[in-house]
Design a protein around this motif. Structure first.
Motif, PDB file in Angstrom:
ATOM      1  N   ALA A  11      -8.460 -19.781   7.753  1.00 33.15           N
ATOM      2  CA  ALA A  11      -8.991 -20.959   8.447  1.00 33.15           C
ATOM      3  C   ALA A  11      -7.827 -21.784   8.966  1.00 33.15           C
ATOM      4  CB  ALA A  11      -9.863 -21.796   7.510  1.00 33.15           C
ATOM      5  N   GLY A  12      -7.937 -22.232  10.218  1.00 33.26           N
ATOM      6  CA  GLY A  12      -6.899 -23.097  10.773  1.00 33.26           C
ATOM      7  C   GLY A  12      -5.531 -22.462  10.855  1.00 33.26           C
ATOM      8  N   GLY A  13      -5.475 -21.148  11.041  1.00 30.33           N
ATOM      9  CA  GLY A  13      -4.193 -20.464  11.177  1.00 30.33           C
ATOM     10  C   GLY A  13      -3.477 -20.170   9.879  1.00 30.33           C
ATOM     11  N   LYS A  14      -4.153 -20.356   8.755  1.00 31.66           N
ATOM     12  CA  LYS A  14      -3.544 -20.086   7.452  1.00 31.66           C
ATOM     13  C   LYS A  14      -4.513 -19.304   6.577  1.00 31.66           C
ATOM     14  CE  LYS A  14      -0.455 -24.099   7.529  1.00 31.66           C
ATOM     15  NZ  LYS A  14      -0.767 -24.470   8.932  1.00 31.66           N
ATOM     16  N   ALA A  43     -17.067 -13.465  -6.564  1.00 32.91           N
ATOM     17  CA  ALA A  43     -17.742 -14.264  -5.533  1.00 32.91           C
ATOM     18  C   ALA A  43     -17.487 -13.650  -4.154  1.00 32.91           C
ATOM     19  CB  ALA A  43     -17.246 -15.705  -5.584  1.00 32.91           C
ATOM     20  N   VAL A  44     -18.033 -14.267  -3.109  1.00 35.03           N
ATOM     21  CA  VAL A  44     -17.764 -13.873  -1.731  1.00 35.03           C
ATOM     22  C   VAL A  44     -17.189 -15.065  -0.978  1.00 35.03           C
ATOM     23  CG1 VAL A  44     -19.558 -12.110  -1.658  1.00 35.03           C
ATOM     24  CG2 VAL A  44     -20.116 -14.442  -0.943  1.00 35.03           C
ATOM     25  N   ALA A  45     -16.479 -14.754   0.114  1.00 35.44           N
ATOM     26  CA  ALA A  45     -15.915 -15.808   0.956  1.00 35.44           C
ATOM     27  C   ALA A  45     -16.021 -15.387   2.411  1.00 35.44           C
ATOM     28  CB  ALA A  45     -14.453 -16.069   0.584  1.00 35.44           C
ATOM     29  N   LEU A  46     -16.092 -16.376   3.301  1.00 35.23           N
ATOM     30  CA  LEU A  46     -16.097 -16.124   4.739  1.00 35.23           C
ATOM     31  C   LEU A  46     -15.581 -17.360   5.461  1.00 35.23           C
ATOM     32  CD1 LEU A  46     -18.867 -17.788   5.722  1.00 35.23           C
ATOM     33  CD2 LEU A  46     -19.963 -15.747   4.832  1.00 35.23           C
ATOM     34  N   SER A  47     -15.287 -17.200   6.741  1.00 33.23           N
ATOM     35  CA  SER A  47     -14.783 -18.290   7.574  1.00 33.23           C
ATOM     36  C   SER A  47     -15.777 -18.588   8.680  1.00 33.23           C
ATOM     37  CB  SER A  47     -13.437 -17.917   8.207  1.00 33.23           C
ATOM     38  OG  SER A  47     -12.479 -17.596   7.228  1.00 33.23           O
ATOM     39  N   LEU A  48     -16.011 -19.883   8.904  1.00 37.54           N
ATOM     40  CA  LEU A  48     -16.896 -20.326   9.973  1.00 37.54           C
ATOM     41  C   LEU A  48     -16.322 -21.594  10.599  1.00 37.54           C
ATOM     42  CD1 LEU A  48     -20.400 -19.888   8.273  1.00 37.54           C
ATOM     43  CD2 LEU A  48     -19.681 -18.774  10.390  1.00 37.54           C
ATOM     44  N   GLU A  49     -16.032 -21.534  11.907  1.00 39.34           N
ATOM     45  CA  GLU A  49     -15.578 -22.717  12.651  1.00 39.34           C
ATOM     46  C   GLU A  49     -14.403 -23.402  11.963  1.00 39.34           C
ATOM     47  OE1 GLU A  49     -19.169 -24.987  13.039  1.00 39.34           O
ATOM     48  OE2 GLU A  49     -19.992 -23.651  14.559  1.00 39.34           O
ATOM     49  N   ASP A  50     -13.391 -22.615  11.602  1.00 42.79           N
ATOM     50  CA  ASP A  50     -12.166 -23.116  10.988  1.00 42.79           C
ATOM     51  C   ASP A  50     -12.372 -23.800   9.644  1.00 42.79           C
ATOM     52  OD1 ASP A  50     -10.065 -22.156  12.403  1.00 42.79           O
ATOM     53  OD2 ASP A  50      -9.965 -23.836  13.800  1.00 42.79           O
ATOM     54  N   LYS A  51     -13.434 -23.427   8.984  1.00 37.65           N
ATOM     55  CA  LYS A  51     -13.662 -23.863   7.607  1.00 37.65           C
ATOM     56  C   LYS A  51     -13.960 -22.632   6.760  1.00 37.65           C
ATOM     57  CE  LYS A  51     -15.228 -28.598   8.528  1.00 37.65           C
ATOM     58  NZ  LYS A  51     -14.890 -28.610   9.951  1.00 37.65           N
ATOM     59  N   GLY A  52     -13.629 -22.711   5.474  1.00 32.76           N
ATOM     60  CA  GLY A  52     -13.896 -21.619   4.564  1.00 32.76           C
ATOM     61  C   GLY A  52     -15.147 -21.878   3.741  1.00 32.76           C
ATOM     62  N   LYS A 107     -25.426 -18.700  -7.413  1.00 31.16           N
ATOM     63  CA  LYS A 107     -25.867 -18.671  -6.022  1.00 31.16           C
ATOM     64  C   LYS A 107     -25.485 -19.951  -5.284  1.00 31.16           C
ATOM     65  CE  LYS A 107     -30.135 -19.337  -4.964  1.00 31.16           C
ATOM     66  NZ  LYS A 107     -31.580 -19.074  -4.732  1.00 31.16           N
ATOM     67  N   ASP A 108     -24.597 -20.771  -5.855  1.00 29.83           N
ATOM     68  CA  ASP A 108     -24.160 -21.979  -5.160  1.00 29.83           C
ATOM     69  C   ASP A 108     -23.223 -21.616  -4.009  1.00 29.83           C
ATOM     70  OD1 ASP A 108     -22.325 -21.113  -7.081  1.00 29.83           O
ATOM     71  OD2 ASP A 108     -21.556 -23.115  -7.478  1.00 29.83           O
ATOM     72  N   PHE A 109     -23.023 -22.545  -3.076  1.00 29.04           N
ATOM     73  CA  PHE A 109     -22.299 -22.270  -1.837  1.00 29.04           C
ATOM     74  C   PHE A 109     -21.501 -23.515  -1.470  1.00 29.04           C
ATOM     75  CE2 PHE A 109     -22.301 -21.253   2.846  1.00 29.04           C
ATOM     76  CZ  PHE A 109     -21.674 -20.019   2.742  1.00 29.04           C
ATOM     77  N   TRP A 110     -20.191 -23.313  -1.223  1.00 26.97           N
ATOM     78  CA  TRP A 110     -19.267 -24.423  -1.028  1.00 26.97           C
ATOM     79  C   TRP A 110     -18.461 -24.244   0.255  1.00 26.97           C
ATOM     80  CZ3 TRP A 110     -18.649 -28.456  -4.666  1.00 26.97           C
ATOM     81  CH2 TRP A 110     -19.393 -28.303  -5.841  1.00 26.97           C
ATOM     82  N   GLN A 111     -18.220 -25.367   0.929  1.00 22.39           N
ATOM     83  CA  GLN A 111     -17.413 -25.378   2.153  1.00 22.39           C
ATOM     84  C   GLN A 111     -16.057 -26.015   1.873  1.00 22.39           C
ATOM     85  OE1 GLN A 111     -17.578 -28.592   5.196  1.00 22.39           O
ATOM     86  NE2 GLN A 111     -18.616 -27.050   6.452  1.00 22.39           N
ATOM     87  N   TYR A 112     -15.001 -25.375   2.392  1.00 22.51           N
ATOM     88  CA  TYR A 112     -13.663 -25.940   2.284  1.00 22.51           C
ATOM     89  C   TYR A 112     -13.178 -26.392   3.659  1.00 22.51           C
ATOM     90  CZ  TYR A 112      -8.677 -26.503   1.567  1.00 22.51           C
ATOM     91  OH  TYR A 112      -7.400 -27.019   1.523  1.00 22.51           O
ATOM     92  N   ASP A 113     -12.757 -27.670   3.736  1.00 26.82           N
ATOM     93  CA  ASP A 113     -12.194 -28.243   4.966  1.00 26.82           C
ATOM     94  C   ASP A 113     -10.677 -28.276   4.813  1.00 26.82           C
ATOM     95  OD1 ASP A 113     -11.236 -29.811   7.036  1.00 26.82           O
ATOM     96  OD2 ASP A 113     -12.867 -31.255   6.921  1.00 26.82           O
ATOM     97  N   PRO A 114      -9.935 -27.415   5.531  1.00 30.39           N
ATOM     98  CA  PRO A 114      -8.482 -27.381   5.345  1.00 30.39           C
ATOM     99  C   PRO A 114      -7.777 -28.641   5.826  1.00 30.39           C
ATOM    100  CG  PRO A 114      -9.137 -25.931   7.136  1.00 30.39           C
ATOM    101  CD  PRO A 114     -10.394 -26.402   6.493  1.00 30.39           C
ATOM    102  N   THR A 115      -8.362 -29.359   6.777  1.00 30.78           N
ATOM    103  CA  THR A 115      -7.742 -30.598   7.252  1.00 30.78           C
ATOM    104  C   THR A 115      -7.786 -31.673   6.188  1.00 30.78           C
ATOM    105  OG1 THR A 115      -8.403 -30.064   9.520  1.00 30.78           O
ATOM    106  CG2 THR A 115      -7.797 -32.356   9.060  1.00 30.78           C
ATOM    107  N   ALA A 116      -8.922 -31.816   5.532  1.00 30.44           N
ATOM    108  CA  ALA A 116      -9.071 -32.833   4.487  1.00 30.44           C
ATOM    109  C   ALA A 116      -8.695 -32.304   3.107  1.00 30.44           C
ATOM    110  CB  ALA A 116     -10.516 -33.330   4.465  1.00 30.44           C
ATOM    111  N   ASP A 117      -8.449 -30.991   2.993  1.00 31.61           N
ATOM    112  CA  ASP A 117      -8.210 -30.348   1.696  1.00 31.61           C
ATOM    113  C   ASP A 117      -9.301 -30.749   0.711  1.00 31.61           C
ATOM    114  OD1 ASP A 117      -7.006 -28.848  -0.325  1.00 31.61           O
ATOM    115  OD2 ASP A 117      -5.669 -30.482  -0.930  1.00 31.61           O
ATOM    116  N   GLN A 118     -10.549 -30.503   1.125  1.00 35.03           N
ATOM    117  CA  GLN A 118     -11.691 -30.988   0.357  1.00 35.03           C
ATOM    118  C   GLN A 118     -12.813 -29.949   0.336  1.00 35.03           C
ATOM    119  OE1 GLN A 118     -13.087 -34.775   1.744  1.00 35.03           O
ATOM    120  NE2 GLN A 118     -14.829 -34.828   0.345  1.00 35.03           N
ATOM    121  N   TRP A 119     -13.456 -29.809  -0.840  1.00 31.61           N
ATOM    122  CA  TRP A 119     -14.611 -28.928  -1.008  1.00 31.61           C
ATOM    123  C   TRP A 119     -15.888 -29.761  -0.985  1.00 31.61           C
ATOM    124  CZ3 TRP A 119     -14.256 -23.668  -1.193  1.00 31.61           C
ATOM    125  CH2 TRP A 119     -12.987 -23.121  -1.437  1.00 31.61           C
TER     126      TRP A 119
END
Length: 335
Positions: A105-108, A148-157, A169-181
Motif C-alpha cells: 500500500a502506498g508504494g511500501k 489470516a488473509v490480507a489484501l490491498s484496496l485503494e492504497d489501504k491494507g 471473521k473480523d475485518f480491519w483496515q490499515y491506513d498507511p498515512t495515518a498509521d492507524q487500524w
C-alpha cells in the motif's frame, strides 16, 4: 453375390461407425479447451520453506519468512521477472514466524501477525524498497493471530479472519498515512482459517479455508466504497444453473491476480492438490486451468506480475520446497 446376413452385418457396422463419429464431433464442439502453460523459473535462492509471505511492488515480488520445519526464518528476497533473478534484502526485524500476512500500500510493503512457535503475533512492519529498510508500525488492530488473509484496496491494507485460539471473521483496515487500524464490518461468511484473498475491480474477495475442520464453499466480495459484503456463487455443483465449482474449495492454498482475473491453486481438500482455477468477476464464474506441473503442496506463495502468475515454495507434508513456476494463463500447454 453376398449372403443377406453378411449385408445386414455390414449395414449395422457402418451405422455404428457413423454414430461414433457423430458423437465424437459433438463432444469436440462442446468441450472447452483448458488453457494455461506452466514453466519453471529461477529457483528461490533462500532455504526451502513453507508458510512464507509475499507482496509485489513496482513490478517486483518480495518473499520471506516461513519455516523449514525446525527454524522460523527472518530473511527476505526480491524477485525481478525481467532478469529472472533473486536478490537478498535486509532481514525482517521482527521475530521469525509462519502464517503471517503481507500486503502492499502506498508504494511500501507491510508484514505482520503470524506465529513464532510459542506466541501468536500482532506486530506490523513496513518495508521501503527505495532504502531497503524496515520500520515498525502500529500493531494490528485485532487480536494476535495466524492463518489470516490480507489484501490491498485503494492504497489501504485489509486483514481479516484467521485463528487466535478461536476461528475469526473480523475485518480491519490499515491506513498507511495515518498509521492507524480501523475495524470494518465483519467478513460476510463463516469464521475461517487458511482462506485466500485477492483484489479485482476495486473489490476484495475472500474464499475457501476451513472452520472446525469443515471445508467452506462460500465466497464473498467487499466494497470499500459501501463497506458492504456481497455473497458470490457458492463453490458447489449446481445443476439448476448448470455449473460445477465443487473442486474449487480447499485450504492452505495460494492465490494471485493476472489481468483482473483471480486464480486459486494448490492447497488441500482430502489430499494435496495441483489443480488451478480462474475466476471472472464480471460473470461470477470459474473455469479450470492447466494443473500446476510441480509437486502437489500446501502453504506455497503466489503472486501476479504483468501477464503472468507465479507459485513457489510450500510443503508436500514431508519435504519443504524451493522451486518457482510461472503461469501464462491464456497460452496452450506446451506439454
Amino acid at each position: 453375390m453376398k449372403h443377406p446376413r453378411v449385408l445386414l452385418w455390414l449395414l449395422l457396422l457402418l451405422t455404428w461407425n457413423f454414430a461414433l463419429t457423430s458423437c465424437s464431433n459433438d463432444d469436440d464442439d462442446t468441450t472447452e479447451e483448458v488453457l494455461g502453460d506452466w514453466t519453471t523459473r529461477s529457483q528461490f535462492e533462500g532455504l526451502a520453506r513453507n508458510a512464507a509471505v509475499s507482496f509485489t511492488l513496482n513490478g517486483k515480488a518480495y518473499v520471506g519468512l516461513g519455516t523449514d520445519g525446525v527454524d522460523r526464518f527472518k530473511d527476505f528476497w526480491e524477485y525481478t521477472p525481467a532478469t529472472n533473478t533473486w536478490r537478498q534484502l535486509a532481514d525482517f526485524p521482527g521475530v521469525g514466524r509462519i502464517q503471517a500476512v503481507a500486503f502492499a500500500a502506498g508504494g511500501k510493503g507491510y508484514v505482520g501477525t503470524g506465529y513464532d512457535g510459542v506466541n501468536k503475533l500482532r506486530d506490523f512492519w513496513q518495508y521501503d524498497p527505495t532504502t531497503n529498510t524496515w520500520t515498525r508500525k502500529a500493531d494490528f488492530g485485532g487480536t494476535a493471530r495466524y492463518g489470516a488473509v490480507a489484501l490491498s484496496l485503494e492504497d489501504k491494507g485489509y486483514v481479516g479472519t484467521g485463528y487466535d485460539g478461536n476461528f475469526k471473521k473480523d475485518f480491519w483496515q490499515y491506513d498507511p498515512t495515518a498509521d492507524q487500524w480501523t475495524q470494518k464490518p465483519s467478513f460476510g461468511g463463516n469464521k475461517r482459517v487458511g482462506a485466500v484473498a485477492f483484489t479485482l475491480h476495486e473489490s476484495g474477495y475472500i474464499l475457501a479455508g476451513t472452520d472446525n475442520d469443515l471445508m467452506l464453499t462460500d465466497m464473498w466480495s467487499y466494497s470499500p466504497a459501501t463497506e458492504q459484503w456481497t455473497e458470490r456463487r457458492a463453490l458447489v455443483s449446481n445443476t439448476d444453473e448448470d455449473y460445477d465449482y465443487s473442486n474449487v474449495p480447499r485450504s492452505a492454498a495460494s492465490a494471485f491476480v493476472v489481468n483482473n482475473r483471480g486464480f486459486v491453486a494448490l492447497g488441500t481438500n482430502g489430499g494435496y492438490l495441483t489443480s488451478c482455477w480462474e475466476y471472472n468477476p464480471d460473470e461470477d464464474t470459474w473455469k479450470v486451468k492447466t494443473a500446476f506441473e510441480g509437486s502437489a503442496r500446501i502453504q506455497a506463495v503466489g503472486f501476479g506480475l504483468g501477464d503472468y502468475g507465479y507459485l513457489g515454495l510450500g510443503t508436500t507434508g514431508t519435504t519443504r520446497l524451493d522451486d518457482f513456476w510461472q503461469l501464462a494463463p491464456d497460452a496452450e500447454d506446451a506439454d
